[in-house]
Scaffold this motif. Structure first.
Motif, PDB file in Angstrom:
ATOM      1  N   GLN A   1       0.850  -0.959  -0.075  1.00  0.00           N
ATOM      2  CA  GLN A   1       0.064   0.077  -0.217  1.00  0.00           C
ATOM      3  C   GLN A   1       0.958   1.517  -0.151  1.00  0.00           C
ATOM      4  O   GLN A   1       0.166   2.412  -0.297  1.00  0.00           O
ATOM      5  N   GLY A   2       1.681   0.774   0.086  1.00  0.00           N
ATOM      6  CA  GLY A   2       2.478   2.250   0.458  1.00  0.00           C
ATOM      7  C   GLY A   2       2.634   2.591   1.935  1.00  0.00           C
ATOM      8  O   GLY A   2       2.118   1.650   2.878  1.00  0.00           O
ATOM      9  N   GLY A   3       3.346   4.153   2.360  1.00  0.00           N
ATOM     10  CA  GLY A   3       3.253   4.644   3.541  1.00  0.00           C
ATOM     11  C   GLY A   3       5.471   5.386   3.094  1.00  0.00           C
ATOM     12  O   GLY A   3       5.719   5.210   2.120  1.00  0.00           O
ATOM     13  N   GLN A   4       4.801   5.727   4.483  1.00  0.00           N
ATOM     14  CA  GLN A   4       6.293   6.665   5.202  1.00  0.00           C
ATOM     15  C   GLN A   4       7.527   6.202   5.016  1.00  0.00           C
ATOM     16  O   GLN A   4       7.556   4.684   5.492  1.00  0.00           O
ATOM     17  N   HIS A   5       8.348   6.654   3.891  1.00  0.00           N
ATOM     18  CA  HIS A   5       9.575   6.399   3.611  1.00  0.00           C
ATOM     19  C   HIS A   5      11.134   6.278   4.037  1.00  0.00           C
ATOM     20  O   HIS A   5      11.861   5.657   4.444  1.00  0.00           O
ATOM     21  N   HIS A   6      10.556   7.561   4.374  1.00  0.00           N
ATOM     22  CA  HIS A   6      11.828   7.882   4.959  1.00  0.00           C
ATOM     23  C   HIS A   6      11.656   9.999   5.149  1.00  0.00           C
ATOM     24  O   HIS A   6      10.287  10.656   4.627  1.00  0.00           O
ATOM     25  N   VAL A   7      12.786  10.435   5.800  1.00  0.00           N
ATOM     26  CA  VAL A   7      12.384  12.051   6.368  1.00  0.00           C
ATOM     27  C   VAL A   7      13.160  12.956   5.380  1.00  0.00           C
ATOM     28  O   VAL A   7      14.375  12.039   5.483  1.00  0.00           O
ATOM     29  N   CYS A   8      13.043  13.855   5.551  1.00  0.00           N
ATOM     30  CA  CYS A   8      14.443  14.646   4.977  1.00  0.00           C
ATOM     31  C   CYS A   8      14.612  16.085   5.514  1.00  0.00           C
ATOM     32  O   CYS A   8      14.007  16.697   5.975  1.00  0.00           O
ATOM     33  N   PHE A   9      15.917  16.204   6.101  1.00  0.00           N
ATOM     34  CA  PHE A   9      15.997  17.220   7.054  1.00  0.00           C
ATOM     35  C   PHE A   9      16.911  18.431   6.569  1.00  0.00           C
ATOM     36  O   PHE A   9      18.127  17.778   5.087  1.00  0.00           O
ATOM     37  N   GLU A  10      17.045  19.582   6.064  1.00  0.00           N
ATOM     38  CA  GLU A  10      18.331  20.379   5.365  1.00  0.00           C
ATOM     39  C   GLU A  10      19.419  20.908   6.289  1.00  0.00           C
ATOM     40  O   GLU A  10      19.179  20.009   7.338  1.00  0.00           O
ATOM     41  N   VAL A  11      20.574  21.380   5.243  1.00  0.00           N
ATOM     42  CA  VAL A  11      21.911  20.954   6.320  1.00  0.00           C
ATOM     43  C   VAL A  11      22.235  22.610   4.882  1.00  0.00           C
ATOM     44  O   VAL A  11      21.641  22.560   4.206  1.00  0.00           O
TER      45      VAL A  11
END
Ligand SMILES: CC[C@H](C(=O)O)C(=O)SCCNC(=O)CCNC(=O)[C@H](O)C(C)(C)COP(=O)(O)OP(=O)(O)OC[C@H]1O[C@@H](n2cnc3c(N)ncnc32)[C@H](O)[C@@H]1OP(=O)(O)O
Ligand SMILES: [Co+2]
Length: 139
Positions: free
Chosen positions: A76-86
Motif C-alpha cells: 500500500q506504500g507508506g512513510q518511506h523517509h524523512v528529509c532534513f536540510e543542512v
C-alpha cells in the motif's frame, strides 16, 4: 551539527494519482506542481504542501527503483523517509562519515535541485533519512 528544517516526509505509493485523490478528498489538498520524473533516482515525484513542510509522494520508475523494493514489502506504500536540510552538503557528509553513520551512495541532485544523500535506516533508529542542502535564498 544541528538538526535542520524538516524539508519533507517521503511517502512511497503505488500510484501518485491515487494518493493525490486521497489528499484532495480528505484535506482538500492539491499538489504544489505537476508530478515529474527523476529517472536518475528511479522515481516519479509529486509534492503536496503543508504549512511548514511537504509530503513527497514517490512512485517507482521501473522495477529497479528503490521504491519498487519497498512496495514489495509494503504494497500500500507508506512513510518511506524523512528529509532534513543542512547549510552545506559536503560539510554534512564529512560530519556523518566521521561519526561512522553509513551514507548510501554518492551525493546527487535531489527533487528540489540541490545536492542530497541518504543515511542508512539502521544508523537512524530504523528511519531512512535524507540529508538535503538548503535551496539558496533568492536575492
Ligand atoms: C532523491 C530523490 C528524492 C528526493 O527527495 O530528492 C527522494 O527522496 S527519492 C527516495 C528513493 N531513494 C532512496 O530511497 C535511496 C536510498 N535508499 C536505499 O539506498 C535503499 O532503499 C535502502 C538501502 C534503504 C534499502 O535497500 P533495499 O530495499 O534494497 O534493502 P533491503 O530491503 O534489504 O533493506 C535493508 C534493511 O533496511 C530496511 N529498510 C529498507 N527500506 C527502508 C526504509 N525506507 N525505511 C526504513 N527501513 C528500511 C529493510 O527493512 C531492511 O531491514 P531488515 O531489518 O534487514 O529487514
Ligand atoms: Co526525499
Amino acid at each position: 551539527m544541528k538538526l535542520g528544517r524538516l524539508n519533507h516526509v517521503g511517502v512511497a505509493t503505488p500510484s501518485i494519482e491515487q494518493s493525490l485523490a486521497m489528499y484532495r478528498r480528505l484535506f482538500g489538498a492539491e499538489p504544489s506542481s505537476p508530478a515529474f520524473d527523476l529517472p536518475a533516482q528511479g522515481v516519479k515525484v509529486c509534492f503536496v504542501d503543508a504549512p511548514n513542510s511537504q509530503i513527497e509522494l514517490i512512485e517507482p520508475l521501473g522495477p529497479d527503483s528503490p521504491i519498487a523494493r519497498f512496495l514489495e514489502k509494503n504494497p500500500q506504500g507508506g512513510q518511506h523517509h524523512v528529509c532534513f536540510e543542512v547549510p552545506d552538503i559536503e560539510t554534512a557528509r564529512a560530519h556523518f562519515e566521521r561519526l561512522g553513520a553509513r551514507i548510501l551512495g554518492p551525493t546527487r541532485i535531489g527533487a528540489h535541485g540541490t545536492p542530497i544523500f541518504f543515511l542508512h535506516p539502521k544508523d537512524m533508529g530504523g528511519m531512512l533519512t535524507e540529508i538535503m542542502e538548503s535551496p539558496k535564498q533568492a536575492h
